[in-house]
Design a protein around this motif. Structure first.
Motif, PDB file in Angstrom:
ATOM      1  N   MET A 142      51.481  56.591  57.548  1.00 48.57           N
ATOM      2  CA  MET A 142      52.468  55.785  56.839  1.00 48.57           C
ATOM      3  C   MET A 142      51.950  54.377  56.584  1.00 48.57           C
ATOM      4  O   MET A 142      52.293  53.746  55.571  1.00 48.57           O
ATOM      5  N   LEU A 143      51.150  53.858  57.478  1.00 51.25           N
ATOM      6  CA  LEU A 143      50.560  52.534  57.262  1.00 51.25           C
ATOM      7  C   LEU A 143      49.685  52.546  56.019  1.00 51.25           C
ATOM      8  O   LEU A 143      49.778  51.649  55.170  1.00 51.25           O
ATOM      9  N   TYR A 144      48.829  53.562  55.892  1.00 46.97           N
ATOM     10  CA  TYR A 144      47.949  53.640  54.732  1.00 46.97           C
ATOM     11  C   TYR A 144      48.724  53.947  53.457  1.00 46.97           C
ATOM     12  O   TYR A 144      48.279  53.630  52.354  1.00 46.97           O
ATOM     13  N   GLN A 145      49.883  54.562  53.572  1.00 52.45           N
ATOM     14  CA  GLN A 145      50.709  54.822  52.401  1.00 52.45           C
ATOM     15  C   GLN A 145      51.410  53.563  51.908  1.00 52.45           C
ATOM     16  O   GLN A 145      51.636  53.387  50.719  1.00 52.45           O
ATOM     17  N   THR A 146      51.779  52.673  52.818  1.00 51.42           N
ATOM     18  CA  THR A 146      52.712  51.601  52.515  1.00 51.42           C
ATOM     19  C   THR A 146      52.051  50.251  52.272  1.00 51.42           C
ATOM     20  O   THR A 146      52.507  49.479  51.430  1.00 51.42           O
ATOM     21  N   VAL A 147      50.990  49.950  53.009  1.00 49.06           N
ATOM     22  CA  VAL A 147      50.393  48.614  52.967  1.00 49.06           C
ATOM     23  C   VAL A 147      49.418  48.514  51.795  1.00 49.06           C
ATOM     24  O   VAL A 147      48.611  49.425  51.582  1.00 49.06           O
ATOM     25  N   LYS A 151      45.274  44.393  52.190  1.00 44.69           N
ATOM     26  CA  LYS A 151      45.843  43.948  53.456  1.00 44.69           C
ATOM     27  C   LYS A 151      45.725  45.003  54.556  1.00 44.69           C
ATOM     28  O   LYS A 151      46.194  44.794  55.665  1.00 44.69           O
ATOM     29  N   ARG A 152      45.102  46.133  54.256  1.00 44.10           N
ATOM     30  CA  ARG A 152      45.085  47.229  55.223  1.00 44.10           C
ATOM     31  C   ARG A 152      44.241  46.925  56.450  1.00 44.10           C
ATOM     32  O   ARG A 152      44.578  47.327  57.562  1.00 44.10           O
ATOM     33  N   VAL A 496      35.760  46.450  49.357  1.00 45.20           N
ATOM     34  CA  VAL A 496      36.982  45.712  49.655  1.00 45.20           C
ATOM     35  C   VAL A 496      37.450  44.950  48.427  1.00 45.20           C
ATOM     36  O   VAL A 496      38.625  44.934  48.084  1.00 45.20           O
ATOM     37  N   SER A 497      36.487  44.319  47.728  1.00 45.11           N
ATOM     38  CA  SER A 497      36.829  43.565  46.520  1.00 45.11           C
ATOM     39  C   SER A 497      37.405  44.483  45.449  1.00 45.11           C
ATOM     40  O   SER A 497      38.387  44.163  44.783  1.00 45.11           O
ATOM     41  N   ASN A 503      44.236  47.159  43.230  1.00 46.20           N
ATOM     42  CA  ASN A 503      45.615  47.077  43.673  1.00 46.20           C
ATOM     43  C   ASN A 503      46.376  46.019  42.902  1.00 46.20           C
ATOM     44  O   ASN A 503      47.517  46.213  42.500  1.00 46.20           O
ATOM     45  N   GLU A 504      45.710  44.865  42.682  1.00 47.11           N
ATOM     46  CA  GLU A 504      46.362  43.796  41.926  1.00 47.11           C
ATOM     47  C   GLU A 504      46.645  44.235  40.492  1.00 47.11           C
ATOM     48  O   GLU A 504      47.697  43.966  39.933  1.00 47.11           O
ATOM     49  N   GLY A 505      45.653  44.942  39.898  1.00 49.46           N
ATOM     50  CA  GLY A 505      45.843  45.407  38.528  1.00 49.46           C
ATOM     51  C   GLY A 505      46.980  46.392  38.421  1.00 49.46           C
ATOM     52  O   GLY A 505      47.776  46.362  37.471  1.00 49.46           O
ATOM     53  N   GLY A 506      47.076  47.293  39.412  1.00 49.08           N
ATOM     54  CA  GLY A 506      48.145  48.284  39.384  1.00 49.08           C
ATOM     55  C   GLY A 506      49.519  47.635  39.451  1.00 49.08           C
ATOM     56  O   GLY A 506      50.455  48.017  38.760  1.00 49.08           O
ATOM     57  N   ARG A 507      49.635  46.592  40.284  1.00 46.20           N
ATOM     58  CA  ARG A 507      50.931  45.929  40.395  1.00 46.20           C
ATOM     59  C   ARG A 507      51.269  45.142  39.122  1.00 46.20           C
ATOM     60  O   ARG A 507      52.415  45.046  38.720  1.00 46.20           O
ATOM     61  N   SER A 508      50.221  44.560  38.485  1.00 49.37           N
ATOM     62  CA  SER A 508      50.457  43.809  37.257  1.00 49.37           C
ATOM     63  C   SER A 508      50.972  44.721  36.167  1.00 49.37           C
ATOM     64  O   SER A 508      51.904  44.405  35.427  1.00 49.37           O
ATOM     65  N   GLU A 509      50.352  45.914  36.060  1.00 54.62           N
ATOM     66  CA  GLU A 509      50.789  46.859  35.042  1.00 54.62           C
ATOM     67  C   GLU A 509      52.197  47.336  35.299  1.00 54.62           C
ATOM     68  O   GLU A 509      53.003  47.529  34.406  1.00 54.62           O
TER      69      GLU A 509
END
Length: 510
Positions: A142-147, A151-152, A496-497, A503-509
């Motif tokens: 669940m941690l890997y699903q949610t975070v 930040k993981r 990591v980069s 992740n940032e791109g996915g949230r922006s979209e």
């Protein structure tokens, strides 16, 4: 069928909750807090009896070989049930599984407090182990699903550090409660467990529809037979001897069941454990390093309390207080490893941790009956710093090499092997200790020295512990070449980069 590990066909088995949570929730910290507290409760019960075994020998008038099953039976139960976490999470959702496991742990803890003899207590401890064996893999999944991806590393370190609080607090609390009223040892976590269940029921993500994934009962049966046979072998070989029919029978049964399990899992379209993950070099190397470090770690957890109580005549509370600073060092090192992971990658952290573990184990192979308590505290601190630096990076490297859809399978596989090999390691070290203790006692008696019987016994006992730590040190050394397979710093910096950018791109979209 979809393309799987190493190009092989792998049946789609992603739990429903995984499919629904492809985008991390902005309120992931609520889930993370619940998982951290739940992990702490589970780990607390794992280590709560480590300094209490001699006390239960006196309370129930039992032998160490019987009382040891309070730890061994618990560990085996966690190892046997861990592979089922992926199936249960897929069938009922990880939220339901997590809360049900906490409820079962609470009930079994109350039963432990009501135990009327050592055998009832062992049975209820095994029930505890079943519940704890589900809490750890499902909380990691669940941690890997949610975070969010960037930040993981820190989240896993916090999750691991919560587990470190268990070894830090449990020995001291249990030692005091055993001297006051041993029944309270098992119910002290009851209020926190109830509060966590309530908070988790309100804030954990529900997940999607349950899947129709079938239980792999053939795999379950073979895994149980292999684990039981090998554990019984390593736990009793010092009594049976390697050439005895019992030892040979259990060895052949265990190896045959293990081979059958591997063959069946690789052919199954819905396997209990996704063994094709071993085709990923990074995952295999990280899991190998974790298992080797766990085996080396168990010697200190088990033998140092025995040494302090049996040779130095310390109470369980005094042992818990002496081991509190080393456990705190373990927590600090675990958090530090999370901070350093993104910059350095896993290799330097795991190598440094393995070196410290091996070095401290070698120092413990030089114990005498008169070794100062400060020496024990110092080298336990060094040992725990090594474990704290290496364990989380090793696990992060393996989980990071696995696709999002297979995170549940990877978590179940990691926790199962760590628990099973931890139990096998404990049995191996126990058998080695008894064999070497008896040999040293005969050698010292034959030397016709003028020692008293008590001094001879204490010296032989300590020398047996020394031999166990010497072997544990080699497990630390064995982790170093496995760590070197985990990759280079530049590779991990790019990964990591890239994960952060993606992740940032996915949230922006979104």
């Amino acid at each position: 069928m979809t393309s799987g590990i190493g190009g092989a066909a792998v049946a789609p088995q992603a739990p429903a909750v995984l499919r629904e949570l492809k985008e991390p929730s902005p309120y992931y910290w609520r889930t993370l807090m619940t998982l951290i507290i739940g992990s702490f409760i589970g780990i607390y019960h794992v280590v709560s009896l480590n300094v209490a075994l001699p006390g239960f020998m006196a309370i129930f008038g039992a032998e160490l070989s019987t009382v040891q099953w309070l730890v061994t039976g618990f560990t085996l139960a966690t190892g046997i049930i861990a592979p089922l976490s992926g199936y249960f999470g897929d069938k009922w959702s990880n939220k339901t599984l997590f809360l049900s496991s906490l409820a079962g742990l609470t009930i079994s803890s109350v039963l432990c407090a009501l135990a009327w003899n050592i055998y009832a207590l062992i049975a209820f401890r095994i029930l505890q182990g079943i519940c704890c064996g589900l809490i750890q893999p499902v909380s990691l999944t669940m941690l890997y699903q949610t975070v969010p991806a960037e930040k993981r590393s820190l989240a896993v370190s916090l999750w691991s550090a919560s587990g470190i609080l268990g070894p830090a607090l449990a020995p001291t609390i249990s030692g005091w409660l055993q001297g006051y009223n041993w029944h309270w040892m098992f119910v002290v976590m009851l209020p926190l467990s109830l509060a966590t269940m309530w908070y988790g029921w309100r804030h954990l993500p529900v997940g999607g529809q349950a899947s129709r994934r079938r239980a792999d009962w053939t795999g379950i049966t073979l895994a149980v037979i292999a684990s039981l046979a090998l554990l019984l072998l390593f736990g009793n070989v010092h009594t049976w001897g390697w050439e005895s029919p019992l030892a040979i029978g259990f060895l052949c049964t265990g190896l045959a069941a293990a081979a059958g399990f591997i063959r069946h899992e690789l052919r199954s379209t819905e396997p209990l454990l996704q063994l094709r993950l071993f085709r990923l070099r990074m995952f295999t190397a990280s899991l190998g390093a974790s298992v080797v470090l766990i085996i080396g770690l168990y010697s200190g957890i088990y033998f140092i309390p025995l040494y302090l109580q049996h040779i130095h005549a310390m109470t369980s509370l005094e042992v818990g207080l002496l081991l509190l600073p080393p456990a705190m060092c373990l927590g600090v090192a675990t958090l530090l490893s999370g901070k350093l992971y993104a910059r350095s990658g896993p290799v330097p952290l795991v190598v440094a941790g393995a070196v410290l573990l091996a070095w401290a184990s070698w120092q413990f192979s030089r114990l005498t009956p008169d070794t100062p308590d400060g020496y024990v505290m110092l080298w336990m601190s060094v040992r725990y710093v090594g474990v704290g630096l290496s364990m989380t990076p090793a696990m992060n490297a393996g989980m990071g090499a696995v696709s999002h859809e297979l995170a549940g399978d990877a978590s179940a596989l990691i926790n199962w092997l760590r628990q099973v090999f931890g139990a096998l390691g404990l049995g191996l070290f126990t058998s080695l200790f008894y064999a070497r203790f008896a040999a040293h006692e005969r050698e010292l008696a034959d030397s016709a020295n003028e020692w008293s019987a008590e001094r001879l016994h204490e010296t032989a006992y300590t020398m047996g512990i020394n031999d166990a730590f010497l072997v544990a040190g080699w497990f630390g050394v064995a982790a170093i070449p496995l760590a070197l397979l985990l990759g280079k710093r530049a590779v991990w910096s790019r990964r990591v980069s890239a994960a952060s950018t993606s992740n940032e791109g996915g949230r922006s979209e979104a």
